[in-house]
Design an enzyme around this catalytic site. Structure first.
Site, PDB file in Angstrom:
ATOM      1  N   GLY A 236     -54.588  40.001 -37.296  1.00 12.67           N
ATOM      2  CA  GLY A 236     -55.989  40.719 -37.274  1.00 12.67           C
ATOM      3  C   GLY A 236     -57.028  39.809 -37.662  1.00 12.67           C
TER       4      GLY A 236
ATOM      5  CG  ASP B 156     -56.579  39.954 -43.699  1.00 11.58           C
ATOM      6  OD1 ASP B 156     -57.157  40.521 -44.504  1.00 11.58           O
ATOM      7  OD2 ASP B 156     -55.441  40.910 -43.395  1.00 11.58           O
TER       8      ASP B 156
ATOM      9  CG  MET C 211     -47.202  41.775 -46.413  1.00 12.64           C
ATOM     10  SD  MET C 211     -47.615  41.019 -48.021  1.00 12.64           S
ATOM     11  CE  MET C 211     -49.161  41.606 -48.446  1.00 12.64           C
ATOM     12  N   GLY C 212     -45.966  46.049 -44.356  1.00 11.34           N
ATOM     13  CA  GLY C 212     -45.701  47.440 -44.451  1.00 11.34           C
ATOM     14  C   GLY C 212     -47.125  48.258 -44.752  1.00 11.34           C
TER      15      GLY C 212
ATOM     16  CG  HIS D  32     -50.404  47.184 -39.727  1.00 13.83           C
ATOM     17  ND1 HIS D  32     -50.943  48.120 -40.896  1.00 13.83           N
ATOM     18  CD2 HIS D  32     -50.505  46.042 -40.492  1.00 13.83           C
ATOM     19  CE1 HIS D  32     -50.686  47.296 -42.058  1.00 13.83           C
ATOM     20  NE2 HIS D  32     -50.646  46.117 -41.623  1.00 13.83           N
TER      21      HIS D  32
ATOM     22  CD  GLN E 294     -52.944  36.446 -43.282  1.00 16.81           C
ATOM     23  OE1 GLN E 294     -52.678  36.679 -44.339  1.00 16.81           O
ATOM     24  NE2 GLN E 294     -52.759  37.673 -42.411  1.00 16.81           N
TER      25      GLN E 294
HETATM   26  O1  PAF Z   1     -51.490  39.907 -43.613  1.00 18.09           O
HETATM   27  C1  PAF Z   1     -50.489  40.018 -43.954  1.00 18.09           C
HETATM   28  O2  PAF Z   1     -49.997  41.171 -44.099  1.00 18.09           O
HETATM   29  C2  PAF Z   1     -49.646  39.159 -44.842  1.00 18.09           C
HETATM   30  O3  PAF Z   1     -50.348  38.140 -45.467  1.00 18.09           O
HETATM   31  C3  PAF Z   1     -48.718  38.567 -43.630  1.00 18.09           C
HETATM   32  C4  PAF Z   1     -49.350  37.647 -42.388  1.00 18.09           C
HETATM   33  C5  PAF Z   1     -47.678  39.213 -43.229  1.00 18.09           C
HETATM   34  C6  PAF Z   1     -47.768  37.491 -44.479  1.00 18.09           C
HETATM   35  O4  PAF Z   1     -47.129  37.850 -45.615  1.00 18.09           O
END
Ligand code: PAF
Length: 281
Positions: A152, A155, A32-33, A39, A158
Protein backbone atom coordinates in the site's frame (compact mmCIF):
# COMPACT_ATOMS: atom_id res chain seq x y z
CA UNK A 1 -8.29 -22.07 0.44
CA UNK A 2 -5.07 -23.62 1.73
CA UNK A 3 -3.92 -22.49 5.15
CA UNK A 4 -0.25 -23.30 5.62
CA UNK A 5 1.82 -22.71 8.70
CA UNK A 6 5.25 -24.19 8.03
CA UNK A 7 7.91 -23.10 5.58
CA UNK A 8 8.31 -26.71 4.47
CA UNK A 9 4.60 -27.04 3.56
CA UNK A 10 4.72 -23.72 1.74
CA UNK A 11 7.84 -24.55 -0.28
CA UNK A 12 6.37 -27.92 -1.22
CA UNK A 13 3.05 -26.35 -2.22
CA UNK A 14 4.70 -23.62 -4.33
CA UNK A 15 7.04 -26.12 -6.02
CA UNK A 16 4.04 -28.27 -7.05
CA UNK A 17 2.01 -25.26 -8.13
CA UNK A 18 4.85 -24.05 -10.35
CA UNK A 19 5.55 -27.51 -11.77
CA UNK A 20 1.88 -28.08 -12.64
CA UNK A 21 1.18 -24.54 -13.85
CA UNK A 22 4.45 -23.17 -15.23
CA UNK A 23 2.79 -20.23 -16.97
CA UNK A 24 0.55 -19.07 -14.13
CA UNK A 25 1.36 -16.02 -12.05
CA UNK A 26 1.52 -15.71 -8.27
CA UNK A 27 0.58 -12.58 -6.33
CA UNK A 28 1.81 -12.08 -2.77
CA UNK A 29 0.09 -9.78 -0.28
CA UNK A 30 2.33 -9.59 2.83
CA UNK A 31 0.45 -8.50 5.97
CA UNK A 32 0.70 -8.56 9.74
CA UNK A 33 -2.98 -9.52 9.98
CA UNK A 34 -5.83 -7.55 11.61
CA UNK A 35 -7.02 -7.21 8.01
CA UNK A 36 -9.08 -4.16 7.04
CA UNK A 37 -10.38 -2.63 3.81
CA UNK A 38 -6.91 -1.35 2.94
CA UNK A 39 -5.65 -4.96 2.87
CA UNK A 40 -8.75 -6.01 0.94
CA UNK A 41 -7.88 -3.64 -1.86
CA UNK A 42 -4.39 -5.21 -2.06
CA UNK A 43 -5.96 -8.67 -2.24
CA UNK A 44 -8.38 -7.44 -4.90
CA UNK A 45 -5.50 -6.05 -6.98
CA UNK A 46 -3.63 -9.32 -6.68
CA UNK A 47 -6.68 -11.30 -7.74
CA UNK A 48 -7.17 -9.05 -10.76
CA UNK A 49 -3.54 -9.21 -11.84
CA UNK A 50 -2.43 -12.75 -10.90
CA UNK A 51 -3.67 -16.33 -11.25
CA UNK A 52 -2.99 -17.26 -7.62
CA UNK A 53 -3.05 -15.04 -4.54
CA UNK A 54 -1.09 -15.74 -1.38
CA UNK A 55 -1.72 -13.69 1.76
CA UNK A 56 0.92 -13.96 4.46
CA UNK A 57 -0.09 -13.13 8.02
CA UNK A 58 2.85 -12.74 10.36
CA UNK A 59 3.54 -10.19 13.08
CA UNK A 60 7.24 -9.77 12.45
CA UNK A 61 9.24 -9.28 15.66
CA UNK A 62 12.39 -7.92 13.98
CA UNK A 63 10.64 -4.75 12.81
CA UNK A 64 9.58 -3.82 16.36
CA UNK A 65 12.00 -2.07 18.71
CA UNK A 66 12.12 -3.44 22.29
CA UNK A 67 10.00 -0.48 23.51
CA UNK A 68 7.33 -0.97 20.82
CA UNK A 69 4.01 -2.79 20.95
CA UNK A 70 4.92 -6.22 19.53
CA UNK A 71 3.02 -8.05 22.29
CA UNK A 72 0.02 -5.75 22.05
CA UNK A 73 -0.18 -5.80 18.25
CA UNK A 74 -3.71 -7.04 17.35
CA UNK A 75 -3.92 -10.71 16.39
CA UNK A 76 -7.23 -11.75 14.83
CA UNK A 77 -6.62 -15.15 13.37
CA UNK A 78 -10.23 -16.31 12.91
CA UNK A 79 -11.51 -12.99 11.54
CA UNK A 80 -8.54 -12.76 9.15
CA UNK A 81 -9.11 -16.28 7.86
CA UNK A 82 -12.80 -15.49 7.29
CA UNK A 83 -11.90 -12.40 5.28
CA UNK A 84 -9.41 -14.38 3.19
CA UNK A 85 -11.98 -17.10 2.60
CA UNK A 86 -14.64 -14.59 1.55
CA UNK A 87 -12.27 -12.81 -0.82
CA UNK A 88 -11.27 -16.11 -2.44
CA UNK A 89 -7.62 -16.05 -1.48
CA UNK A 90 -5.86 -19.23 -2.67
CA UNK A 91 -3.24 -19.64 0.05
CA UNK A 92 -2.88 -18.14 3.51
CA UNK A 93 0.56 -18.50 5.06
CA UNK A 94 0.42 -18.05 8.84
CA UNK A 95 3.71 -19.15 10.41
CA UNK A 96 4.90 -19.05 14.00
CA UNK A 97 8.04 -17.05 14.80
CA UNK A 98 10.28 -20.14 14.94
CA UNK A 99 9.30 -20.98 11.36
CA UNK A 100 10.39 -17.63 9.99
CA UNK A 101 13.40 -17.26 12.28
CA UNK A 102 14.76 -20.79 12.79
CA UNK A 103 18.25 -19.54 13.69
CA UNK A 104 19.48 -17.85 16.82
CA UNK A 105 19.74 -14.07 16.35
CA UNK A 106 23.57 -14.33 16.39
CA UNK A 107 23.42 -16.57 13.31
CA UNK A 108 20.88 -14.62 11.30
CA UNK A 109 21.73 -12.73 8.13
CA UNK A 110 20.56 -9.23 8.90
CA UNK A 111 19.92 -6.25 6.70
CA UNK A 112 20.93 -2.65 6.50
CA UNK A 113 18.17 -0.85 4.68
CA UNK A 114 19.63 2.00 2.58
CA UNK A 115 20.56 4.50 5.30
CA UNK A 116 19.56 7.64 3.40
CA UNK A 117 16.06 6.22 3.05
CA UNK A 118 15.73 4.31 6.32
CA UNK A 119 17.05 6.76 8.91
CA UNK A 120 14.71 9.63 8.01
CA UNK A 121 11.01 10.35 8.58
CA UNK A 122 9.44 7.20 10.14
CA UNK A 123 12.93 5.69 10.56
CA UNK A 124 14.13 8.60 12.70
CA UNK A 125 12.15 7.40 15.69
CA UNK A 126 12.24 3.70 14.78
CA UNK A 127 15.91 2.73 14.31
CA UNK A 128 16.25 -0.71 12.73
CA UNK A 129 12.57 -0.87 11.76
CA UNK A 130 13.15 -1.00 8.00
CA UNK A 131 16.04 -3.48 8.43
CA UNK A 132 13.51 -5.86 10.02
CA UNK A 133 10.95 -5.18 7.29
CA UNK A 134 13.47 -6.05 4.55
CA UNK A 135 14.60 -9.17 6.42
CA UNK A 136 11.07 -10.60 6.58
CA UNK A 137 9.96 -9.40 3.14
CA UNK A 138 12.95 -11.04 1.45
CA UNK A 139 12.25 -14.28 3.34
CA UNK A 140 8.61 -14.15 2.19
CA UNK A 141 9.68 -13.46 -1.40
CA UNK A 142 12.06 -16.43 -1.33
CA UNK A 143 9.44 -18.76 0.10
CA UNK A 144 6.53 -17.76 -2.13
CA UNK A 145 8.44 -16.83 -5.32
CA UNK A 146 5.76 -14.39 -6.44
CA UNK A 147 5.47 -12.79 -9.86
CA UNK A 148 4.12 -9.66 -8.19
CA UNK A 149 3.93 -8.40 -4.61
CA UNK A 150 1.38 -5.83 -3.49
CA UNK A 151 2.09 -3.01 -1.03
CA UNK A 152 0.00 0.00 0.00
CA UNK A 153 1.10 3.56 -0.75
CA UNK A 154 -0.03 4.54 2.73
CA UNK A 155 3.28 3.17 4.06
CA UNK A 156 5.15 5.15 1.43
CA UNK A 157 8.60 4.88 3.00
CA UNK A 158 8.29 1.10 3.39
CA UNK A 159 7.13 0.73 -0.21
CA UNK A 160 10.00 2.83 -1.61
CA UNK A 161 12.62 0.97 0.46
CA UNK A 162 11.25 -2.39 -0.70
CA UNK A 163 11.31 -1.18 -4.32
CA UNK A 164 14.94 -0.12 -3.80
CA UNK A 165 15.85 -3.58 -2.44
CA UNK A 166 14.21 -5.27 -5.44
CA UNK A 167 16.16 -2.98 -7.78
CA UNK A 168 19.46 -3.34 -5.92
CA UNK A 169 19.34 -7.14 -5.43
CA UNK A 170 17.97 -7.83 -8.94
CA UNK A 171 14.95 -9.65 -7.52
CA UNK A 172 12.71 -11.01 -10.30
CA UNK A 173 9.53 -9.56 -8.75
CA UNK A 174 7.29 -6.70 -9.74
CA UNK A 175 6.29 -4.50 -6.81
CA UNK A 176 2.78 -3.17 -7.29
CA UNK A 177 2.15 0.12 -5.54
CA UNK A 178 -1.53 0.28 -4.51
CA UNK A 179 -3.37 3.57 -3.89
CA UNK A 180 -4.53 4.60 -0.42
CA UNK A 181 -8.08 3.56 0.42
CA UNK A 182 -10.16 6.38 1.92
CA UNK A 183 -13.51 6.88 3.60
CA UNK A 184 -16.13 8.65 1.49
CA UNK A 185 -15.10 11.91 3.17
CA UNK A 186 -11.44 11.38 2.30
CA UNK A 187 -9.86 10.10 5.53
CA UNK A 188 -7.11 7.57 4.77
CA UNK A 189 -8.09 4.20 6.26
CA UNK A 190 -6.04 3.18 9.26
CA UNK A 191 -6.64 0.82 12.15
CA UNK A 192 -5.89 3.82 14.39
CA UNK A 193 -8.93 5.80 13.14
CA UNK A 194 -11.09 3.98 15.71
CA UNK A 195 -9.34 5.98 18.45
CA UNK A 196 -10.70 9.28 17.03
CA UNK A 197 -13.87 10.97 18.31
CA UNK A 198 -16.36 12.41 15.78
CA UNK A 199 -14.69 15.81 16.18
CA UNK A 200 -11.29 14.20 15.82
CA UNK A 201 -12.41 12.58 12.57
CA UNK A 202 -13.54 15.99 11.27
CA UNK A 203 -10.15 17.48 12.14
CA UNK A 204 -8.40 14.52 10.53
CA UNK A 205 -10.11 15.37 7.24
CA UNK A 206 -7.93 18.47 7.12
CA UNK A 207 -5.00 16.19 6.29
CA UNK A 208 -6.49 14.93 3.01
CA UNK A 209 -7.85 18.44 2.33
CA UNK A 210 -4.30 19.78 2.62
CA UNK A 211 -3.13 17.17 0.10
CA UNK A 212 -6.02 18.11 -2.20
CA UNK A 213 -5.06 21.77 -1.91
CA UNK A 214 -1.51 20.85 -2.98
CA UNK A 215 -2.82 18.88 -5.97
CA UNK A 216 -4.99 21.83 -7.02
CA UNK A 217 -2.09 24.27 -6.69
CA UNK A 218 0.17 22.01 -8.78
CA UNK A 219 -2.54 21.80 -11.46
CA UNK A 220 -2.56 25.59 -11.46
CA UNK A 221 1.16 25.56 -12.18
CA UNK A 222 2.77 26.04 -8.74
CA UNK A 223 5.92 23.90 -8.53
CA UNK A 224 7.85 25.48 -5.68
CA UNK A 225 7.84 23.20 -2.61
CA UNK A 226 7.92 26.10 -0.14
CA UNK A 227 4.84 27.69 -1.71
CA UNK A 228 3.04 24.33 -1.80
CA UNK A 229 3.82 23.64 1.86
CA UNK A 230 2.52 27.08 2.81
CA UNK A 231 -0.78 26.30 1.08
CA UNK A 232 -1.02 22.98 2.95
CA UNK A 233 -0.18 24.51 6.34
CA UNK A 234 -3.01 27.04 5.88
CA UNK A 235 -5.47 24.14 5.58
CA UNK A 236 -3.81 22.38 8.52
CA UNK A 237 -4.35 25.33 10.86
CA UNK A 238 -4.59 24.17 14.51
CA UNK A 239 -3.42 20.66 13.62
CA UNK A 240 -0.27 19.28 15.26
CA UNK A 241 1.87 18.40 12.25
CA UNK A 242 4.87 16.17 12.97
CA UNK A 243 6.20 16.49 9.46
CA UNK A 244 5.10 17.65 6.04
CA UNK A 245 7.75 17.03 3.39
CA UNK A 246 7.94 17.10 -0.38
CA UNK A 247 10.45 14.48 -1.52
CA UNK A 248 11.65 12.44 -4.47
CA UNK A 249 11.59 8.62 -4.71
CA UNK A 250 14.83 8.48 -2.68
CA UNK A 251 13.07 10.48 0.06
CA UNK A 252 15.29 13.53 -0.45
CA UNK A 253 13.54 16.85 0.06
CA UNK A 254 13.21 18.74 -3.21
CA UNK A 255 12.82 22.44 -3.89
CA UNK A 256 10.78 22.11 -7.08
CA UNK A 257 8.38 19.30 -7.77
CA UNK A 258 8.96 17.01 -10.72
CA UNK A 259 6.24 15.19 -12.60
CA UNK A 260 6.19 11.40 -11.93
CA UNK A 261 8.73 11.36 -9.11
CA UNK A 262 7.37 13.52 -6.31
CA UNK A 263 5.70 12.55 -3.04
CA UNK A 264 4.12 14.69 -0.37
CA UNK A 265 4.20 13.01 3.04
CA UNK A 266 2.28 14.20 6.07
CA UNK A 267 2.24 12.89 9.63
CA UNK A 268 -0.07 14.67 12.06
CA UNK A 269 -1.34 13.98 15.56
CA UNK A 270 -5.02 14.38 16.32
CA UNK A 271 -6.30 13.63 19.82
CA UNK A 272 -2.92 12.00 20.40
CA UNK A 273 -3.42 9.65 17.44
CA UNK A 274 -0.58 9.64 14.92
CA UNK A 275 -2.02 9.73 11.37
CA UNK A 276 -0.09 9.25 8.12
CA UNK A 277 -1.21 10.36 4.71
CA UNK A 278 0.48 11.07 1.41
CA UNK A 279 0.20 12.00 -2.19
CA UNK A 280 2.12 10.42 -5.10
CA UNK A 281 2.81 12.10 -8.41
O1 PAF B 1 3.22 -3.42 6.18
C1 PAF B 1 3.22 -4.42 6.91
O2 PAF B 1 2.19 -4.91 7.34
C2 PAF B 1 4.55 -5.06 7.30
O3 PAF B 1 5.54 -4.11 7.47
C3 PAF B 1 5.01 -6.14 6.28
C4 PAF B 1 5.28 -5.57 4.91
C5 PAF B 1 3.94 -7.22 6.17
C6 PAF B 1 6.28 -6.81 6.77
O4 PAF B 1 6.13 -7.39 8.03
Amino acid sequence: MQVLSTTEELRHYIANLKAENPNKTIGLVPTMGALHNGHLSLIQQSKEQCDYTIVSIFVNPTQFAPNEDFDKYPRKKEADLNICQKTDVDIVFMPEIAQMYPLDSTLQTTFNAPKNMANVLEGKTRPGHFDGVLQIVLKLFNLTQPTKAFFGQKDAQQLLIIQKMVEDLFLPITIVSCPIVRTQEGLALSSRNVYLSENGKKDALKISSALNAITKAIMQGIQDSKALKKIAFEVLENIEVEYLVIVNRELEEIKTIKKDSTLVLIVARIEGVRLLDNLWF
